[in-house]
Motif scaffolding. Structure first.
Motif, PDB file in Angstrom:
ATOM      1  N   VAL A  60       0.844  -1.200   0.000  1.00 50.91           N
ATOM      2  CA  VAL A  60       0.000   0.000   0.000  1.00 50.91           C
ATOM      3  C   VAL A  60       0.879   1.250   0.000  1.00 50.91           C
ATOM      4  N   HIS A  61       1.921   1.238   0.795  1.00 51.77           N
ATOM      5  CA  HIS A  61       2.842   2.377   0.870  1.00 51.77           C
ATOM      6  C   HIS A  61       3.442   2.654  -0.514  1.00 51.77           C
ATOM      7  N   CYS A  62       3.938   1.622  -1.176  1.00 51.94           N
ATOM      8  CA  CYS A  62       4.524   1.774  -2.518  1.00 51.94           C
ATOM      9  C   CYS A  62       3.494   2.281  -3.524  1.00 51.94           C
ATOM     10  N   ALA A  63       2.329   1.664  -3.537  1.00 52.56           N
ATOM     11  CA  ALA A  63       1.282   2.069  -4.484  1.00 52.56           C
ATOM     12  C   ALA A  63       0.900   3.527  -4.286  1.00 52.56           C
ATOM     13  N   ASN A  64       0.785   3.934  -3.035  1.00 53.71           N
ATOM     14  CA  ASN A  64       0.412   5.310  -2.733  1.00 53.71           C
ATOM     15  C   ASN A  64       1.491   6.288  -3.195  1.00 53.71           C
ATOM     16  N   TRP A  65       2.741   6.008  -2.859  1.00 47.91           N
ATOM     17  CA  TRP A  65       3.815   6.908  -3.265  1.00 47.91           C
ATOM     18  C   TRP A  65       3.935   6.975  -4.780  1.00 47.91           C
ATOM     19  N   ARG A  66       3.791   5.837  -5.450  1.00 52.44           N
ATOM     20  CA  ARG A  66       3.869   5.849  -6.919  1.00 52.44           C
ATOM     21  C   ARG A  66       2.730   6.658  -7.523  1.00 52.44           C
ATOM     22  N   ASP A  67       1.585   6.617  -6.897  1.00 50.57           N
ATOM     23  CA  ASP A  67       0.431   7.344  -7.408  1.00 50.57           C
ATOM     24  C   ASP A  67       0.523   8.839  -7.096  1.00 50.57           C
ATOM     25  N   VAL A  68       0.759   9.171  -5.838  1.00 52.16           N
ATOM     26  CA  VAL A  68       0.702  10.559  -5.392  1.00 52.16           C
ATOM     27  C   VAL A  68       1.994  11.320  -5.668  1.00 52.16           C
ATOM     28  N   TYR A  69       3.133  10.662  -5.593  1.00 54.20           N
ATOM     29  CA  TYR A  69       4.413  11.356  -5.673  1.00 54.20           C
ATOM     30  C   TYR A  69       5.189  11.083  -6.949  1.00 54.20           C
ATOM     31  N   ALA A  70       4.497  10.712  -8.014  1.00 53.09           N
ATOM     32  CA  ALA A  70       5.164  10.442  -9.290  1.00 53.09           C
ATOM     33  C   ALA A  70       5.951  11.653  -9.788  1.00 53.09           C
ATOM     34  N   ASP A  71       5.493  12.860  -9.458  1.00 51.47           N
ATOM     35  CA  ASP A  71       6.180  14.083  -9.883  1.00 51.47           C
ATOM     36  C   ASP A  71       7.090  14.658  -8.805  1.00 51.47           C
ATOM     37  N   VAL A  72       7.164  13.973  -7.656  1.00 52.73           N
ATOM     38  CA  VAL A  72       7.958  14.494  -6.548  1.00 52.73           C
ATOM     39  C   VAL A  72       9.181  13.624  -6.270  1.00 52.73           C
ATOM     40  N   LEU A  73       8.975  12.323  -6.145  1.00 51.91           N
ATOM     41  CA  LEU A  73      10.090  11.423  -5.842  1.00 51.91           C
ATOM     42  C   LEU A  73      10.806  11.003  -7.121  1.00 51.91           C
ATOM     43  N   ASP A  74      12.066  10.662  -6.976  1.00 53.31           N
ATOM     44  CA  ASP A  74      12.908  10.246  -8.099  1.00 53.31           C
ATOM     45  C   ASP A  74      12.269   9.059  -8.818  1.00 53.31           C
ATOM     46  N   PRO A  75      12.025   9.174 -10.143  1.00 52.00           N
ATOM     47  CA  PRO A  75      11.393   8.076 -10.895  1.00 52.00           C
ATOM     48  C   PRO A  75      12.169   6.758 -10.800  1.00 52.00           C
ATOM     49  N   ALA A  76      13.494   6.824 -10.735  1.00 50.34           N
ATOM     50  CA  ALA A  76      14.290   5.598 -10.620  1.00 50.34           C
ATOM     51  C   ALA A  76      14.013   4.906  -9.286  1.00 50.34           C
ATOM     52  N   TYR A  77      13.847   5.677  -8.238  1.00 50.96           N
ATOM     53  CA  TYR A  77      13.521   5.122  -6.921  1.00 50.96           C
ATOM     54  C   TYR A  77      12.134   4.479  -6.963  1.00 50.96           C
ATOM     55  N   LEU A  78      11.166   5.173  -7.544  1.00 46.75           N
ATOM     56  CA  LEU A  78       9.796   4.655  -7.613  1.00 46.75           C
ATOM     57  C   LEU A  78       9.683   3.419  -8.504  1.00 46.75           C
ATOM     58  N   GLU A  86      12.684  19.504   2.112  1.00 48.24           N
ATOM     59  CA  GLU A  86      12.764  18.044   2.268  1.00 48.24           C
ATOM     60  C   GLU A  86      14.211  17.624   2.060  1.00 48.24           C
ATOM     61  N   THR A  87      14.754  16.846   2.997  1.00 43.67           N
ATOM     62  CA  THR A  87      16.157  16.435   2.899  1.00 43.67           C
ATOM     63  C   THR A  87      16.357  14.928   3.019  1.00 43.67           C
ATOM     64  N   GLU A  88      15.322  14.163   3.325  1.00 43.68           N
ATOM     65  CA  GLU A  88      15.501  12.737   3.590  1.00 43.68           C
ATOM     66  C   GLU A  88      15.173  11.835   2.405  1.00 43.68           C
ATOM     67  N   LEU A  89      14.282  12.249   1.530  1.00 45.23           N
ATOM     68  CA  LEU A  89      13.848  11.404   0.420  1.00 45.23           C
ATOM     69  C   LEU A  89      14.449  11.889  -0.897  1.00 45.23           C
ATOM     70  N   PRO A  90      14.524  10.999  -1.901  1.00 44.17           N
ATOM     71  CA  PRO A  90      15.089  11.399  -3.195  1.00 44.17           C
ATOM     72  C   PRO A  90      14.106  12.288  -3.972  1.00 44.17           C
ATOM     73  N   THR A  91      14.242  13.601  -3.774  1.00 45.76           N
ATOM     74  CA  THR A  91      13.359  14.582  -4.400  1.00 45.76           C
ATOM     75  C   THR A  91      14.185  15.607  -5.165  1.00 45.76           C
ATOM     76  N   PRO A  92      13.542  16.336  -6.079  1.00 48.59           N
ATOM     77  CA  PRO A  92      14.252  17.426  -6.756  1.00 48.59           C
ATOM     78  C   PRO A  92      14.652  18.512  -5.750  1.00 48.59           C
ATOM     79  N   PRO A  93      15.649  19.316  -6.099  1.00 52.61           N
ATOM     80  CA  PRO A  93      16.014  20.432  -5.216  1.00 52.61           C
ATOM     81  C   PRO A  93      14.803  21.350  -5.014  1.00 52.61           C
ATOM     82  N   GLU A  94      14.786  22.009  -3.888  1.00 51.29           N
ATOM     83  CA  GLU A  94      13.718  22.959  -3.576  1.00 51.29           C
ATOM     84  C   GLU A  94      12.344  22.293  -3.455  1.00 51.29           C
ATOM     85  N   THR A  95      12.325  21.079  -2.908  1.00 50.01           N
ATOM     86  CA  THR A  95      11.065  20.408  -2.601  1.00 50.01           C
ATOM     87  C   THR A  95      10.766  20.658  -1.132  1.00 50.01           C
TER      88      THR A  95
END
Length: 179
Positions: A20-38, A155-164
């Motif tokens: 559920v955690h993975c599905a949610n992050w892939r759905d909601v954070y597709a434009d926020v988290l690093d695509p390679a990580y997702l 945000e400093t803990e997750l793989p996100t673009p700068p200035e997230t």
């Protein structure tokens, strides 16, 4: 409102919670988290996280799951009692299966989590969580439940673009959630 069974998670729930955690992050954070990580590492990362958390929970941790009437996990919440002296208990994760959003599952989980903090004798009356600034739907959901955005941080803990940025959402009193 969906008829659910909300209960404490057990170690056997770890794979379903991770899914559920993975599905949610892939759905909601597709434009926020690093695509390679997702695309891959997220699965092992979340599976290990939930196996560890449920196998060896801290005494401050509560993980609740919402089971659907016919079986299957609808969502989960993970909280840490008295995580911060100023802000109170922390909602570390609140996730609902993407196809089940809008059916009061998140509201029921958040209320059950607040009740668990009260029953756990939280010494601080507040509850807080962090949400990505770009997650407008979640921000609106928390506002409808009385949460106030009180802090904005990089945000400093997750793989996100700068200035997230992430926002702290705060309920000064657990009772605000109907607990």
């Amino acid at each position: 409102m969906e008829t659910l069974t909300i209960r404490l998670a057990i170690p056997a729930d770890a794979p379903a919670i991770a899914a559920v955690h993975c599905a949610n992050w892939r759905d909601v954070y597709a434009d926020v988290l690093d695509p390679a990580y997702l695309a891959g590492p997220i699965e092992e990362d979340r599976r290990e996280l939930w196996q560890d958390r449920l196998a060896s929970p801290s005494r401050w941790q509560s993980v609740l799951v919402a089971d659907l009437p016919g079986g299957g996990l609808a969502g989960f919440i993970c909280l840490y009692r008295d995580e911060d002296a100023r802000w109170g208990s922390l909602v570390d994760n609140l996730h609902v299966v993407p196809g089940l959003r809008g059916r009061s599952i998140g509201r029921q989980l958040l209320r059950a989590g607040a009740q668990a903090m009260l029953m756990g004798k939280a010494s601080a009356p507040g509850l807080h969580l962090w949400v990505f600034e770009g997650n407008i739907a979640a921000r609106q959901f928390y506002a409808r439940l009385g949460g106030r955005e009180v802090e904005r941080c990089l945000e400093t803990e997750l793989p996100t673009p700068p200035e997230t940025f992430i926002l702290r959402v705060f309920w000064p009193d657990l009772a605000m959630l109907g607990a």
